[in-house]
Design a protein around this motif. Structure first.
Motif, PDB file in Angstrom:
ATOM      1  N   CYS A   1      46.722 -35.599  38.967  1.00 53.15           N
ATOM      2  CA  CYS A   1      46.496 -34.488  37.601  1.00 53.15           C
ATOM      3  C   CYS A   1      46.086 -33.357  38.083  1.00 53.15           C
ATOM      4  N   ASN A   2      45.892 -32.489  37.068  1.00 53.78           N
ATOM      5  CA  ASN A   2      45.343 -31.061  37.382  1.00 53.78           C
ATOM      6  C   ASN A   2      43.789 -30.837  37.458  1.00 53.78           C
ATOM      7  N   ARG A   3      43.130 -30.001  38.063  1.00 62.09           N
ATOM      8  CA  ARG A   3      41.902 -30.309  38.168  1.00 62.09           C
ATOM      9  C   ARG A   3      41.109 -30.025  36.751  1.00 62.09           C
ATOM     10  N   ASP A   4      40.227 -30.958  36.432  1.00 60.38           N
ATOM     11  CA  ASP A   4      39.362 -30.896  35.047  1.00 60.38           C
ATOM     12  C   ASP A   4      40.337 -31.415  33.992  1.00 60.38           C
TER      13      ASP A   4
ATOM     14  N   LYS B   1      58.468 -41.376  38.100  1.00 61.87           N
ATOM     15  CA  LYS B   1      57.456 -40.332  37.951  1.00 61.87           C
ATOM     16  C   LYS B   1      57.791 -39.811  36.610  1.00 61.87           C
ATOM     17  N   LYS B   2      56.630 -39.720  35.804  1.00 59.38           N
ATOM     18  CA  LYS B   2      56.742 -38.846  34.725  1.00 59.38           C
ATOM     19  C   LYS B   2      55.676 -37.792  34.676  1.00 59.38           C
ATOM     20  N   LYS B   3      56.013 -36.780  34.146  1.00 58.28           N
ATOM     21  CA  LYS B   3      54.977 -35.713  34.062  1.00 58.28           C
ATOM     22  C   LYS B   3      55.032 -35.256  32.558  1.00 58.28           C
ATOM     23  N   SER B   4      53.375 -35.425  32.187  1.00 56.80           N
ATOM     24  CA  SER B   4      53.109 -35.248  30.892  1.00 56.80           C
ATOM     25  C   SER B   4      51.692 -34.442  30.596  1.00 56.80           C
ATOM     26  N   GLY B   5      52.001 -33.199  30.286  1.00 57.74           N
ATOM     27  CA  GLY B   5      50.708 -32.202  30.161  1.00 57.74           C
ATOM     28  C   GLY B   5      50.281 -31.938  31.373  1.00 57.74           C
ATOM     29  N   ASN B   6      48.937 -32.303  31.686  1.00 53.15           N
ATOM     30  CA  ASN B   6      48.362 -32.125  33.031  1.00 53.15           C
ATOM     31  C   ASN B   6      48.293 -33.298  34.048  1.00 53.15           C
TER      32      ASN B   6
ATOM     33  N   VAL C   1      52.265 -37.607  45.377  1.00 54.69           N
ATOM     34  CA  VAL C   1      51.079 -38.423  45.134  1.00 54.69           C
ATOM     35  C   VAL C   1      51.120 -39.695  44.181  1.00 54.69           C
ATOM     36  N   SER C   2      51.688 -39.506  42.979  1.00 56.08           N
ATOM     37  CA  SER C   2      51.625 -40.831  42.159  1.00 56.08           C
ATOM     38  C   SER C   2      52.586 -41.843  42.848  1.00 56.08           C
ATOM     39  N   GLU C   3      53.677 -41.422  43.241  1.00 51.64           N
ATOM     40  CA  GLU C   3      54.675 -42.303  43.632  1.00 51.64           C
ATOM     41  C   GLU C   3      54.216 -43.048  44.955  1.00 51.64           C
TER      42      GLU C   3
END
Length: 373
Positions: A258-261, A358-363, A340-342
């Motif tokens: 995830c993105n920071r914060d 892998k799925k990207k959703s927002g951050n 990272v996630s995989e």
């Protein structure tokens, strides 16, 4: 906070079937461990051992003598797991005994968690089986002294407890238990989770058969069923639960970046959306895994603490040792890892392939695997 006074009956907040009681520093650690691994257990310990997270974990603390608390617990719970000396427990419960058909199961654990003793209501109340399950969870030795310990079959309400399995609903626990005890035709369907759940050192009873799928079990028309799976059943499979209990093993591994914060709310929303797409149960989540750069990520930490999931972080070198379908130079530039996630999900689960690559959703980026046993 429960304040214990001679003239006043303590007000407890019962949620589960089992009460876990501790009055020493070491006993508190054992009680907290059992409160986490046993789905239906309420934990009570002395307030002087407060750690600050009791409200979050629904742990009830008390001041005063535990002797004044036991009568309320004795009449409220199906079973008591007490981490106090055996002699003291016997003296405290002796005035409370009424009938072996109605008295709760009482199990005593020594202060360092080496022995788990079945004290009261061994067979009818289930203390013998409870002792085995608690001992297995603590890697301790069960002490059972009844001469005719013959109920060597599956305890429906405790099935898989030592591994953290939880049941979806308690509605059919009683009729399914009756079918098991009465040696009717029982189907165990296991699609995931620990396989070594039979611990009696002899073959399963002839009336109990294990099937790899619900469809195969339904063809045999069992009187009752125990279904162990991380996924949600489809319409055609629902008849297995007409007299069946659905258990959720802890097998779902979430690989996540995830993105920071990134907020905990966004992370939770992505998890829920992903599980719904996969038709997987949230109750089967075991761990959230990521890169060690995220070990202090507030949103991730909040999510795992809230849900009691394991939080596992891997170094870039560990992640890069895993072959993945979609390595990213961009991710490598910022993290030192090609993904990272995989790879995080694959390492922890031991699976050969991902349920969701892998799925990207927002951050948030998420991958999903099923832990292999």
């Amino acid at each position: 906070m429960i304040s214990l006074e001679e003239e006043q009956k303590p007000v407890i907040q019962q949620k589960g079937d089992y009460g876990v009681v501790a009055i020493t520093k070491h006993g508190v650690e054992i009680a907290r461990k059992l409160g986490h691994s046993f789905q239906n257990a309420d934990v009570y310990y002395m307030s002087k051992f407060e750690k600050g997270d009791e409200q979050e974990k629904d742990i009830q603390m008390f001041t005063g003598s535990v002797r004044l608390l036991l009568p309320s617990l004795f009449e409220s719970y199906k079973g008591l797991i007490i981490i106090i000396s055996l002699g003291a427990v016997v003296r405290m419960i002796s005035p409370l005994l009424k009938d072996k058909k109605t008295d709760p199961a009482v199990v005593v654990i020594d202060d360092i968690g080496e022995h788990v003793i079945s004290v009261l209501s061994g067979h009818i109340g289930g203390a013998n089986e409870l002792s085995r399950e608690v001992a297995a969870a603590l890697h301790a030795r069960p002490i059972i002294t009844t001469a005719s310990d013959v109920q060597q079959t599956i305890p429906v309400d405790l099935f898989g407890k030592r591994y953290g399995w939880v049941w979806e609903s308690a509605e059919k626990l009683t009729p399914v238990s009756a079918a098991v005890v009465n040696e009717e035709k029982i189907a165990v369907v296991q699609e995931s989770g620990e396989k070594e759940w039979w611990h009696y050192g002899r073959p399963l009873p002839e009336n109990i058969k294990v099937y790899p799928s619900v469809a195969e079990a339904l063809l045999q028309e069992p009187a009752a069923a125990l279904v162990v799976t991380h996924r949600n059943l489809v319409k055609e499979e629902n008849p297995i639960l007409h007299n069946g209990v659905l258990y959720r093993p802890k097998v779902i591994v979430l690989g996540m970046g995830c993105n920071r914060d990134t907020s905990a709310e966004e992370i939770e929303a992505v998890i829920n959306e992903t599980l719904e797409e996969l038709h997987f149960s949230r109750k089967s989540i075991k761990a959230l895994c990521t890169i060690d750069l995220k070990k202090d990520e507030a949103g991730l930490i909040e999510v795992v603490n809230k849900n009691g999931w394991e939080f596992v972080c891997y170094s870039p070198s560990e992640l890069n040792a895993v072959k993945i379908e979609d390595p990213s130079e961009t991710v490598y530039k910022y993290t030192g890892a090609y993904g990272v996630s995989e790879p995080a999900a694959l390492i922890y689960s031991g699976a050969e392939k991902l349920e969701l690559v892998k799925k990207k959703s927002g951050n948030v980026t998420i991958s999903v695997a099923i832990k292999q046993y």
